[in-house]
Scaffold this active site. Sequence first.
Site, short mmCIF file in Angstrom:
data_model
loop_
_atom_site.label_atom_id
_atom_site.label_comp_id
_atom_site.label_asym_id
_atom_site.label_seq_id
_atom_site.Cartn_x
_atom_site.Cartn_y
_atom_site.Cartn_z
N SER A 41 0.84 -1.19 0.00
CA SER A 41 0.00 0.00 0.00
C SER A 41 0.88 1.26 0.00
CB SER A 41 -0.95 -0.05 1.20
OG SER A 41 -2.01 0.85 1.04
N ASP B 231 -5.44 -3.93 -2.76
CA ASP B 231 -4.49 -3.35 -1.81
C ASP B 231 -3.78 -4.41 -0.96
OD1 ASP B 231 -3.73 -2.17 0.90
OD2 ASP B 231 -4.22 -0.36 -0.22
#
Length: 318
Positions: free
Chosen positions: A41, A156
């Site tokens: 991320s 993610d």
Amino acid sequence: MKRKKIGLALGGGTMRGMTHIGVLEVLIENGIPIDNLVGCSSGAVVAAAYACGRLEELKEIATSLNKKDRRKVLDITLTGEGLIKGGKIKSLFQYLTAEKKFEDIEHINLAFVGTDALTGEEIVINEGNISEALEITTALPGFAPPKRYKGRMVIDGGTAMMVPTKVAYAIGAEKVVGVNVGVNRSFLTRAVGDIRKLLRKSRLAKIACPIFEIEEKIHNADEKKFLGKARRLMEKIRLLDDYEKGNFSFIEIYLLGLRAMSRDYKKGLFNARDCDVAIEPEVFHIKRLDVTRTNELIKKGRTATEKKMEEIKKIIND
């Protein structure tokens, strides 16, 4: 004496990820070698900028942001697989990475982590275009469009694990420093526990759960094998057709993300025992989307790393 190969694992946390800039600054100032660098991320964004020689440029951009700038970066849409189209962020990633590929990074072993949207398993990304890999690892479910990577639909990386220490060891690190800037364990445990209860009671669970029951059989398969095993079951609720054509709505992607995270939420939580040195800057009080406190975040990263410096120096020759 031959020193140990050092790995640095940078966790996600949206704007809190900018805390990693301060961490890296202190490591650089103290001459700490980084042989293996893994991010997920927003941690991957900082890792990429460092590996591509543009950490200062990222710092300049991040510290100059205000609330109006945040709105400019987000190209909002309500018709796709995410609330943003992602074009503007893509341009930023291309700049921060100088459009380099993983294969161009010779001085460090760089890798990112994504999450298989159907199984919740982590996916290691360490080849190809770095900016495209950043789009994958930062594809927050429902917010940014998911990406396809080697036949998988990937979201993610923070959904699979908050801090990718395990991956740092897997790619060759003998000692690992993990940096957690996400959320604290107790909060996430409660939140995901509530999500699991909600999913179990919902109509969505009755429809979707049969698909995820076969996840252990398919999560390591290639695309052809995966689709072969799942085809008949997925066709019953038309998920396969959506998967192949990319026709998910952002709400469906968000629900898939929740299901992926709730699959085994304890596995993805960060524990100080997951690495040799754990750095946890005091940033949990700062909102994840607050773009106005980047200088404070960087200072917090510096302070937390300075406190751990003796431990870090010790593991190098331990």
